[in-house]
Design an enzyme around this catalytic site. Structure first.
Site, PDB file in Angstrom:
ATOM      1  N   ASP A  22      56.214  40.914  14.635  1.00  0.00           N
ATOM      2  CA  ASP A  22      55.093  40.838  13.842  1.00  0.00           C
ATOM      3  C   ASP A  22      53.792  40.330  14.265  1.00  0.00           C
ATOM      4  O   ASP A  22      52.648  41.087  14.223  1.00  0.00           O
ATOM      5  CB  ASP A  22      55.444  39.821  12.346  1.00  0.00           C
ATOM      6  CG  ASP A  22      55.668  38.502  12.906  1.00  0.00           C
ATOM      7  OD1 ASP A  22      55.973  38.394  14.007  1.00  0.00           O
ATOM      8  OD2 ASP A  22      55.812  37.649  12.191  1.00  0.00           O
ATOM      9  N   ALA A  25      66.414  26.146   9.103  1.00  0.00           N
ATOM     10  CA  ALA A  25      67.646  27.047   9.216  1.00  0.00           C
ATOM     11  C   ALA A  25      66.978  28.690   9.810  1.00  0.00           C
ATOM     12  O   ALA A  25      67.847  29.304   9.929  1.00  0.00           O
ATOM     13  CB  ALA A  25      68.629  27.357   7.848  1.00  0.00           C
ATOM     14  N   GLY A  26      65.882  28.638  10.144  1.00  0.00           N
ATOM     15  CA  GLY A  26      65.286  29.843  10.533  1.00  0.00           C
ATOM     16  C   GLY A  26      64.936  30.832   9.341  1.00  0.00           C
ATOM     17  O   GLY A  26      65.089  31.960   9.274  1.00  0.00           O
ATOM     18  N   ASP A  69      57.012  36.144   7.544  1.00  0.00           N
ATOM     19  CA  ASP A  69      57.579  35.187   6.818  1.00  0.00           C
ATOM     20  C   ASP A  69      56.982  35.413   5.067  1.00  0.00           C
ATOM     21  O   ASP A  69      57.565  35.520   4.175  1.00  0.00           O
ATOM     22  CB  ASP A  69      57.710  33.970   6.974  1.00  0.00           C
ATOM     23  CG  ASP A  69      58.730  33.837   8.401  1.00  0.00           C
ATOM     24  OD1 ASP A  69      59.407  34.699   8.544  1.00  0.00           O
ATOM     25  OD2 ASP A  69      58.620  32.804   9.027  1.00  0.00           O
TER      26      ASP A  69
END
Length: 362
Positions: free
Chosen positions: A9, A98-99, A151
């Site tokens: 990204d 936790a990503g 995200d």
């Protein structure tokens, strides 16, 4: 959660995320002044209250800690002329560390809440990418974490039952059907419950490395290298940068290949591409961990069609594409492998492609 397309990204490339069903909620009430008050409600019922702060006084670095994320959103909105005070209470079940983009969920929820408190209607599909960019700016410039746009865009723009095919450079987005149930498949999420201390510094190092490589090659971003041009590019780069470039270029190609297979309704055959993605992140980008490698290798040997780590790396989660009737066996094998290795037991759950952020006024 990103199905595939890791660390592409911020290189103007392609990503393929979907939203998880876990939720983080930001309840909001407008204030008559211009103070921002933020509290979190834990699963144990305890409230953690940050010191109220004048929105006009917000600046990068203050406040710090967890309050920086909602404060950063208020700061970014202030530059858009939105500076009304508000009380926020935040709660949810999105796993942290936790990503799985818990910070993006927080930023997007707070953005929608503060916009609502200021009297703005719920954004439509055309407004949502802009809101995602505001949330990303809060994380990059206020909190100081150099994430790409993946995200926040996923949190704002995903649609249930689909993966979001996003061209980060152009902003063009397409919903691609991802009907796992009809294919007799599931995405198993393996949260290793490990977050290594160097995750943020390692992420920044790799981003700076890819930017340096692009500058040395005389291009705007690594997105500009086609797969057929990769061998020549690698011969001109220093030894430490070549593997980073190889990962980004091949990962972009894998995203396009997965999209092609999904459009052909051939979900099962994306497995080898997931495997190749993990190998590239482990060997070229060097962001995997023993826990992630064990999760991926064990899932594959227990019946997964493909598996890879997901997220920024240095801990967090892996995903495995498993036949529905094999999920229990894969879960047992992964848990046993972690026990045998002396690792903390992983958290396992099914990743269901779900709707992104929304507003509830009831």
């Amino acid at each position: 959660m990103n199905l595939i397309g890791e660390h592409t990204d911020y290189n103007d490339g392609y990503v393929l995320p979907f939203a998880l069903p876990h939720r983080l909620a930001a309840a909001v009430a407008p204030r008559a002044d211009t103070l921002l008050s933020v509290a979190t409600l834990g699963s144990d019922g305890r409230i953690q209250q940050a010191e109220p702060i004048e929105i006009a006084a917000l600046h990068p670095g203050s406040p710090s800690g967890w309050a920086a994320y909602p404060a950063g959103v208020a700061w970014a909105l202030r530059d858009q002329g939105i500076d009304k005070g508000a009380d926020l209470v935040i709660a949810g079940d999105v796993p942290t560390g936790a990503g799985l983009s818990s910070s993006a969920a927080l930023e997007c929820a707070v953005t929608l809440a503060l916009l609502g408190a200021a009297g703005h209607p719920e954004p439509d599909e055309h407004d949502r990418p802009h809101i995602a960019r505001l949330a990303q700016r809060a994380e990059n410039e206020f909190v100081g974490v150099p994430t790409g746009a993946l995200d926040q865009t996923a949190s704002m723009c995903c649609v249930a039952g689909n993966v979001l095919f996003l061209d980060v450079r152009s902003g063009a987005a397409e919903q691609v059907p991802f009907d796992l149930e009809r294919a007799g498949l599931r995405i198993l999420v393996i949260d290793t419950r490990v977050k290594h201390a160097h995750s943020e510094s390692g992420y920044g190092d790799r981003r700076r490395g890819t930017e340096k490589a692009a500058a040395l090659l005389g291009i705007d971003a690594l997105r500009d290298i086609p797969p057929e041009g990769l061998p020549e590019a690698l011969t001109t780069l220093p030894e430490d940068l070549a593997p980073l470039v190889r990962h980004v270029v091949t990962e972009n190609a894998r995203v396009l290949d997965v999209v092609t297979l999904l459009k052909q309704d051939d979900i099962a055959n994306i497995g080898p591409l997931l495997d190749a993605s993990h190998t590239s992140m482990r060997d070229d980008y060097r962001i995997s961990t023993p826990e992630l490698d064990l999760a991926v290798d064990t899932a594959r040997s227990a019946g997964a069609l493909g598996a890879r780590m997901t997220g920024g790396g240095f801990g967090g989660s892996a995903i495995a594409l498993v036949p529905s009737n094999e999920q229990q066996a894969v879960e047992k094998a992964v848990t046993a492998a972690f026990d045998d290795a002396g690792f903390r037991r992983p958290r396992l759950f099914t990743g269901v492609p779900s709707a992104g952020a929304g507003r509830d006024t009831t």
